[in-house]
Design a protein around this motif. Structure first.
Motif, short mmCIF file in Angstrom:
data_model
loop_
_atom_site.label_atom_id
_atom_site.label_comp_id
_atom_site.label_asym_id
_atom_site.label_seq_id
_atom_site.Cartn_x
_atom_site.Cartn_y
_atom_site.Cartn_z
N TYR A 1 -139.99 18.20 -59.60
CA TYR A 1 -138.70 17.62 -59.21
C TYR A 1 -138.36 16.42 -60.08
N THR A 2 -139.33 15.56 -60.37
CA THR A 2 -139.09 14.40 -61.22
C THR A 2 -140.01 14.46 -62.43
N SER B 1 -141.36 12.00 -65.91
CA SER B 1 -141.35 10.70 -66.58
C SER B 1 -140.48 10.83 -67.83
N SER C 1 -131.46 9.49 -62.19
CA SER C 1 -132.67 8.74 -62.45
C SER C 1 -133.03 7.85 -61.27
N CYS D 1 -139.00 3.52 -60.26
CA CYS D 1 -140.19 3.39 -59.43
C CYS D 1 -141.05 2.29 -60.04
N TYR E 1 -139.03 4.56 -65.07
CA TYR E 1 -137.89 5.40 -64.74
C TYR E 1 -138.37 6.84 -64.61
N LEU E 2 -137.89 7.53 -63.59
CA LEU E 2 -138.16 8.95 -63.40
C LEU E 2 -136.84 9.70 -63.47
N ILE E 3 -136.85 10.83 -64.12
CA ILE E 3 -135.67 11.68 -64.25
C ILE E 3 -135.77 12.79 -63.21
N VAL E 4 -134.74 12.93 -62.39
CA VAL E 4 -134.68 14.02 -61.41
C VAL E 4 -134.19 15.25 -62.17
N ARG E 5 -135.10 16.18 -62.40
CA ARG E 5 -134.85 17.32 -63.28
C ARG E 5 -133.63 18.16 -62.91
#
Length: 80
Positions: free
Chosen positions: A26-27, A29, A56, A59, A63-67
């Motif tokens: 789901y997310t 890096s 995005s 955290c 930053y985490l990208i919501v795919r």
């Protein structure tokens, strides 16, 4: 860290870091998203900073990208 042919992340010593394939996470890096979408990490960082809450998430200092949302963003925009 690199991708193998099953789209799982492997460490330099050959051990698998995560068993979930990247196309099912789901997310991602910024480094993983860069490898998956073939976009530079600097460009992804700038996009993530400007689009917190859209695709995005921050955290801590990462930053985490919501795919799924980022895929939708790429479909709707003609340039990145």
């Amino acid at each position: 860290m690199e991708l193998n042919n099953q789209n799982t992340v492997t460490e330099q010593d050959g051990s698998r870091k995560n068993e979930i394939p990247m196309n099912q996470r789901y997310t991602l890096s910024l480094n993983e998203a860069g490898q998956y979408f073939h976009i530079g990490v600097k460009r992804l960082r700038r996009l993530a900073e400007c689009n917190i809450g859209n695709f995005s998430v921050r955290c801590g200092n990462r930053y985490l990208i919501v795919r799924p949302k980022f895929e939708e963003f790429l479909i709707n925009n003609s340039f990145v």
